[in-house]
Scaffold this motif. Structure first.
Motif, PDB file in Angstrom:
ATOM      1  N   GLY A  18      88.172   3.639  -7.798  1.00 60.08           N
ATOM      2  CA  GLY A  18      89.536   4.164  -7.762  1.00 60.08           C
ATOM      3  C   GLY A  18      90.383   3.657  -6.617  1.00 60.08           C
ATOM      4  N   SER A  19      89.822   2.808  -5.747  1.00 60.19           N
ATOM      5  CA  SER A  19      90.619   2.232  -4.659  1.00 60.19           C
ATOM      6  C   SER A  19      90.881   0.771  -4.963  1.00 60.19           C
ATOM      7  N   LEU A  20      92.091   0.308  -4.658  1.00 59.05           N
ATOM      8  CA  LEU A  20      92.432  -1.096  -4.903  1.00 59.05           C
ATOM      9  C   LEU A  20      92.356  -1.930  -3.627  1.00 59.05           C
ATOM     10  N   ARG A  21      92.136  -1.297  -2.489  1.00 54.00           N
ATOM     11  CA  ARG A  21      92.234  -2.097  -1.254  1.00 54.00           C
ATOM     12  C   ARG A  21      90.980  -2.958  -1.074  1.00 54.00           C
ATOM     13  N   LYS A  22      91.251  -4.104  -0.387  1.00 58.93           N
ATOM     14  CA  LYS A  22      90.212  -5.141  -0.281  1.00 58.93           C
ATOM     15  C   LYS A  22      88.922  -4.635   0.369  1.00 58.93           C
ATOM     16  N   ALA A  23      89.052  -3.961   1.503  1.00 58.83           N
ATOM     17  CA  ALA A  23      87.842  -3.528   2.231  1.00 58.83           C
ATOM     18  C   ALA A  23      87.478  -2.087   1.885  1.00 58.83           C
ATOM     19  N   SER A  24      87.761  -1.690   0.658  1.00 54.98           N
ATOM     20  CA  SER A  24      87.490  -0.316   0.210  1.00 54.98           C
ATOM     21  C   SER A  24      86.026   0.084   0.417  1.00 54.98           C
ATOM     22  N   TYR A  25      85.835   1.251   1.035  1.00 53.23           N
ATOM     23  CA  TYR A  25      84.469   1.784   1.191  1.00 53.23           C
ATOM     24  C   TYR A  25      83.882   2.126  -0.179  1.00 53.23           C
ATOM     25  N   GLU A  90      89.216  10.142  -2.507  1.00 53.52           N
ATOM     26  CA  GLU A  90      90.056  11.353  -2.596  1.00 53.52           C
ATOM     27  C   GLU A  90      91.413  11.071  -1.975  1.00 53.52           C
ATOM     28  N   TYR A  91      92.465  11.211  -2.778  1.00 51.07           N
ATOM     29  CA  TYR A  91      93.833  11.140  -2.263  1.00 51.07           C
ATOM     30  C   TYR A  91      94.452  12.521  -2.449  1.00 51.07           C
ATOM     31  N   ASN A  92      94.849  13.133  -1.341  1.00 50.97           N
ATOM     32  CA  ASN A  92      95.510  14.437  -1.413  1.00 50.97           C
ATOM     33  C   ASN A  92      94.740  15.435  -2.270  1.00 50.97           C
ATOM     34  N   TYR A  93      93.458  15.522  -1.962  1.00 45.08           N
ATOM     35  CA  TYR A  93      92.540  16.495  -2.580  1.00 45.08           C
ATOM     36  C   TYR A  93      92.239  16.198  -4.045  1.00 45.08           C
ATOM     37  N   SER A  94      92.536  15.007  -4.525  1.00 45.16           N
ATOM     38  CA  SER A  94      92.322  14.744  -5.951  1.00 45.16           C
ATOM     39  C   SER A  94      91.858  13.313  -6.156  1.00 45.16           C
ATOM     40  N   SER A 122      81.395   8.861  -3.888  1.00 42.26           N
ATOM     41  CA  SER A 122      82.618   8.652  -3.110  1.00 42.26           C
ATOM     42  C   SER A 122      82.337   8.522  -1.630  1.00 42.26           C
ATOM     43  N   ALA A 123      83.291   7.885  -0.969  1.00 46.12           N
ATOM     44  CA  ALA A 123      83.316   7.839   0.494  1.00 46.12           C
ATOM     45  C   ALA A 123      84.746   8.123   0.919  1.00 46.12           C
ATOM     46  N   GLY A 124      84.901   8.894   1.988  1.00 40.54           N
ATOM     47  CA  GLY A 124      86.253   9.208   2.439  1.00 40.54           C
ATOM     48  C   GLY A 124      86.222  10.005   3.727  1.00 40.54           C
ATOM     49  N   GLY A 125      87.264  10.820   3.914  1.00 36.30           N
ATOM     50  CA  GLY A 125      87.395  11.610   5.135  1.00 36.30           C
ATOM     51  C   GLY A 125      86.446  12.798   5.153  1.00 36.30           C
ATOM     52  N   GLY A 126      86.848  13.863   5.824  1.00 36.03           N
ATOM     53  CA  GLY A 126      86.016  15.035   6.126  1.00 36.03           C
ATOM     54  C   GLY A 126      84.929  15.390   5.129  1.00 36.03           C
ATOM     55  N   PHE A 127      85.287  15.616   3.886  1.00 38.15           N
ATOM     56  CA  PHE A 127      84.311  16.017   2.877  1.00 38.15           C
ATOM     57  C   PHE A 127      83.811  14.835   2.055  1.00 38.15           C
ATOM     58  N   ALA A 130      84.670  14.605  -1.738  1.00 47.22           N
ATOM     59  CA  ALA A 130      84.065  15.554  -2.692  1.00 47.22           C
ATOM     60  C   ALA A 130      85.084  16.245  -3.584  1.00 47.22           C
ATOM     61  N   ARG A 131      86.253  16.555  -3.010  1.00 43.24           N
ATOM     62  CA  ARG A 131      87.217  17.314  -3.826  1.00 43.24           C
ATOM     63  C   ARG A 131      87.696  16.509  -5.022  1.00 43.24           C
ATOM     64  N   SER A 132      87.679  15.171  -4.896  1.00 47.21           N
ATOM     65  CA  SER A 132      88.081  14.347  -6.056  1.00 47.21           C
ATOM     66  C   SER A 132      87.069  14.496  -7.199  1.00 47.21           C
ATOM     67  N   ALA A 157      82.933   8.674   5.646  1.00 46.56           N
ATOM     68  CA  ALA A 157      82.910   7.272   6.074  1.00 46.56           C
ATOM     69  C   ALA A 157      83.295   7.111   7.535  1.00 46.56           C
ATOM     70  N   PHE A 158      83.826   8.169   8.122  1.00 45.40           N
ATOM     71  CA  PHE A 158      84.413   8.017   9.457  1.00 45.40           C
ATOM     72  C   PHE A 158      83.584   8.659  10.563  1.00 45.40           C
ATOM     73  N   GLN A 159      82.542   9.358  10.171  1.00 49.02           N
ATOM     74  CA  GLN A 159      81.707  10.032  11.172  1.00 49.02           C
ATOM     75  C   GLN A 159      80.703   9.031  11.751  1.00 49.02           C
TER      76      GLN A 159
HETATM   77  C1  LIG Z   1      97.495   8.646  -0.094  1.00 43.42           C
HETATM   78  C2  LIG Z   1      96.202   8.984   0.576  1.00 43.42           C
HETATM   79  C3  LIG Z   1      95.767  10.288   0.571  1.00 43.42           C
HETATM   80  C4  LIG Z   1      94.542  10.620   1.153  1.00 43.42           C
HETATM   81  N1  LIG Z   1      94.096  11.909   1.042  1.00 43.42           N
HETATM   82  C5  LIG Z   1      92.831  12.204   1.463  1.00 43.42           C
HETATM   83  C6  LIG Z   1      92.274  13.489   1.220  1.00 43.42           C
HETATM   84  O1  LIG Z   1      92.883  14.364   0.646  1.00 43.42           O
HETATM   85  N2  LIG Z   1      90.999  13.711   1.631  1.00 43.42           N
HETATM   86  C7  LIG Z   1      90.259  12.746   2.276  1.00 43.42           C
HETATM   87  O2  LIG Z   1      89.087  12.998   2.593  1.00 43.42           O
HETATM   88  N3  LIG Z   1      90.773  11.527   2.534  1.00 43.42           N
HETATM   89  C8  LIG Z   1      92.037  11.228   2.137  1.00 43.42           C
HETATM   90  N4  LIG Z   1      92.553   9.979   2.346  1.00 43.42           N
HETATM   91  C9  LIG Z   1      91.752   9.014   3.098  1.00 43.42           C
HETATM   92  C10 LIG Z   1      90.849   8.231   2.179  1.00 43.42           C
HETATM   93  O3  LIG Z   1      89.761   9.022   1.773  1.00 43.42           O
HETATM   94  C11 LIG Z   1      90.351   6.998   2.905  1.00 43.42           C
HETATM   95  O4  LIG Z   1      91.461   6.178   3.150  1.00 43.42           O
HETATM   96  C12 LIG Z   1      89.292   6.263   2.141  1.00 43.42           C
HETATM   97  O5  LIG Z   1      88.809   5.242   2.972  1.00 43.42           O
HETATM   98  C13 LIG Z   1      89.850   5.703   0.851  1.00 43.42           C
HETATM   99  O6  LIG Z   1      88.850   5.022   0.143  1.00 43.42           O
HETATM  100  P1  LIG Z   1      88.674   3.426   0.210  1.00 43.42           P
HETATM  101  O7  LIG Z   1      88.082   3.097   1.523  1.00 43.42           O
HETATM  102  O8  LIG Z   1      87.716   3.158  -0.926  1.00 43.42           O
HETATM  103  O9  LIG Z   1      90.001   2.782  -0.005  1.00 43.42           O
HETATM  104  C14 LIG Z   1      93.771   9.629   1.789  1.00 43.42           C
HETATM  105  C15 LIG Z   1      94.246   8.310   1.817  1.00 43.42           C
HETATM  106  C16 LIG Z   1      95.434   7.975   1.225  1.00 43.42           C
HETATM  107  C17 LIG Z   1      95.889   6.537   1.210  1.00 43.42           C
END
Ligand SMILES: Cc1cc2nc3c(=O)[nH]c(=O)nc-3n(C[C@H](O)[C@H](O)[C@H](O)COP(=O)(O)O)c2cc1C
Length: 197
Positions: A18-25, A90-94, A122-127, A130-132, A157-159
């Motif tokens: 679901g991520s389009l960025r080049k270095a996506s986790y 997860e973007y904005n909890y979804s 998934s990989a992302g911030g705090g959780f 997971a919420r996605s 991914a950030f811890q």
């Molecule tokens: C528009 C946007 C909204 C985001 N919202 C959340 C969020 O709700 N929860 C979260 O954990 N991370 C959030 N993030 C951070 C992403 O989880 C983080 O950028 C992650 O590395 C994205 O995955 P990727 O590395 O595969 O691109 C958000 C990032 C963007 C760009």
């Protein structure tokens, strides 16, 4: 399904991110899954399907029962797969807009997701994104996707210590093992869903 490995049929898994960025986790997680299916898990033929060429959904682009070429190609790949691995940031909890767009295109009649097994990572911030997962599971009800329930895999991914290198490659051995367990569960569930004869 095509071949048979040690009395187990080989399943075809389509992997999408679901991520389009080049270095996506999250794409890094898919690369790990691809490596595992080549090196340490028998019986899974996995293909990464890029969703970035898909246009934004617009049903006016459907002409005489045909979809735009990128959509036709994507739908065909999903149709041919026995199951689906989804890396869902997860973007904005979804779930992300690109992922929802891909899900929507392939849901247009005939819905090519129908009756397939699926797994979410998934990989992302705090959780860890997971919420996605839970929004995606809800969308999957109408798509008729059957998600494995366990194990769940979401990774902060950030811890520290670092889980990914600067190119988005997963470097954490525990996480690779967790990914392996997800794939084994997806494989078992996919085979359970296959008709017996
Ligand atoms: C528009 C946007 C909204 C985001 N919202 C959340 C969020 O709700 N929860 C979260 O954990 N991370 C959030 N993030 C951070 C992403 O989880 C983080 O950028 C992650 O590395 C994205 O995955 P990727 O590395 O595969 O691109 C958000 C990032 C963007 C760009």
């Amino acid at each position: 399904m095509e071949a048979v490995v040690a009395s187990k049929p080989v399943i075809k898994v389509a992997a999408i991110c679901g991520s389009l960025r080049k270095a996506s986790y999250n794409r890094g997680l898919i690369r790990t899954a691809l490596e595992l299916t080549k090196e340490s898990i028998a019986g899974i033929q996995m293909e990464y399907i890029d969703i970035s060429p898909l246009p934004m959904l617009d049903t006016d682009l459907e002409v005489d029962g045909k979809f735009p070429p990128a959509v036709e190609a994507f739908r065909q790949k999903i149709l041919e797969a026995d199951s689906i691995l989804i890396a869902s940031p997860e973007y904005n909890y979804s779930l992300t807009a690109p992922l929802k767009n891909a899900l929507d295109w392939a849901s247009r009649p005939p819905n090519v997701w129908a009756d397939k097994a699926a797994a979410i990572v998934s990989a992302g911030g705090g959780f860890g994104g997971a919420r996605s997962h839970y929004h995606l599971r809800q969308v999957g009800v109408f798509l008729d996707l059957h998600f494995i329930n366990k194990p769940e895999f979401y990774l902060n991914a950030f811890q520290p210590p670092a889980k990914f290198d600067s190119d988005g490659n997963l470097i954490d051995e525990d996480s690779k093992e967790r990914m392996k367990q997800v794939l084994l569960s997806l494989q078992a569930f996919t085979l359970r869903l296959q008709p017996k004869n």
